[in-house]
Design an enzyme around this catalytic site. Sequence first.
Site, short mmCIF file in Angstrom:
data_model
loop_
_atom_site.label_atom_id
_atom_site.label_comp_id
_atom_site.label_asym_id
_atom_site.label_seq_id
_atom_site.Cartn_x
_atom_site.Cartn_y
_atom_site.Cartn_z
N ASP A 1 8.90 49.05 26.58
CA ASP A 1 7.96 48.79 25.48
C ASP A 1 7.96 50.02 24.57
O ASP A 1 8.78 50.13 23.68
CB ASP A 1 6.59 48.47 26.08
CG ASP A 1 5.53 48.15 25.05
OD1 ASP A 1 5.89 47.79 23.91
OD2 ASP A 1 4.33 48.25 25.35
N PHE B 1 2.67 40.29 24.11
CA PHE B 1 2.37 40.60 25.51
C PHE B 1 2.88 39.46 26.38
O PHE B 1 2.50 38.30 26.18
CB PHE B 1 0.86 40.80 25.72
CG PHE B 1 0.54 41.30 27.10
CD1 PHE B 1 0.71 42.64 27.42
CD2 PHE B 1 0.08 40.43 28.09
CE1 PHE B 1 0.42 43.12 28.70
CE2 PHE B 1 -0.20 40.89 29.37
CZ PHE B 1 -0.03 42.25 29.67
N VAL B 2 3.75 39.78 27.34
CA VAL B 2 4.36 38.74 28.16
C VAL B 2 4.01 38.89 29.64
O VAL B 2 3.69 39.99 30.10
CB VAL B 2 5.90 38.73 28.00
CG1 VAL B 2 6.30 38.25 26.62
CG2 VAL B 2 6.49 40.11 28.28
P1 5GP Z 1 6.31 51.58 28.20
O1 5GP Z 1 6.05 52.79 29.01
O2 5GP Z 1 7.76 51.37 27.86
O3 5GP Z 1 5.44 51.51 26.98
O4 5GP Z 1 5.82 50.34 29.02
C1 5GP Z 1 6.47 49.98 30.16
C2 5GP Z 1 5.49 49.38 31.15
O5 5GP Z 1 4.33 48.82 30.52
C3 5GP Z 1 6.18 48.25 31.85
O6 5GP Z 1 6.74 48.72 33.07
C4 5GP Z 1 5.09 47.24 32.08
O7 5GP Z 1 4.48 47.51 33.33
C5 5GP Z 1 4.08 47.52 31.01
N1 5GP Z 1 4.21 46.57 29.88
C6 5GP Z 1 4.68 46.81 28.65
N2 5GP Z 1 4.67 45.71 27.89
C7 5GP Z 1 4.19 44.72 28.67
C8 5GP Z 1 3.94 43.31 28.46
O8 5GP Z 1 4.19 42.71 27.40
N3 5GP Z 1 3.43 42.62 29.52
C9 5GP Z 1 3.16 43.20 30.71
N4 5GP Z 1 2.68 42.43 31.68
N5 5GP Z 1 3.38 44.52 30.96
C10 5GP Z 1 3.89 45.26 29.94
#
Ligand code: 5GP
Length: 174
Positions: free
Chosen positions: A98, A147-148
Amino acid sequence: MKVLLTAEQIQEGVNSLAQRIEQYYQGKPVTLVGVLIGSIVLLADLIRRLNIPLRVGLVQARRYRGRNTQPGPLAIDLEVLTAEVRGRHVLLVDDIFDTGQTLWELIPQLDELAPLSIRTAVLLRKQGRKQVDLEPDFVGFEIPNVFVVGYGLDYDDMYRNLPYVATLDNEDLK
Ligand code: 5GP
Ligand code: MG
């Protein structure tokens, strides 16, 4: 709830991920390290498609707290990592890239365990969200900024068991 990627599409995406990963690590000692909890479904499917010798480990990184779809502070726990990493190539496996913060913060901590290299594999990559100077090496699908849930991804620890990936409607977010 709206289906974004069907179970069939995901299986094809994981096949393609596995092919690329298998080719890349041909003849190299590799340890796949899944990021708890979201990566467990991908990890389970992925390792069964990799026809190369490999070890498997887990680390914990939590960002989302309960019924919150906005990112909170990141807590990293390497204590659960019992697999050998020193002198091996590490492939970090996560459900979704993300902002990139999770992998960005995990990499230097894992690097202290003296692996030969660290690469990253994710099922999903959200478009237009990246906040760090890092690109995931192996990506299953690019998705829009929504958000998924499903296939390991949760909302308040629910929906991880869905075989597909879906977006939540407002009435699901209660
Ligand atoms: P980042 O550190 O890249 O921003 O986010 C990674 C973590 O955030 C992922 O491992 C996941 O746990 C959570 N995350 C990010 N986007 C989503 C989403 O759309 N849905 C869900 N369920 N978790 C997300
Ligand atoms: Mg996660």
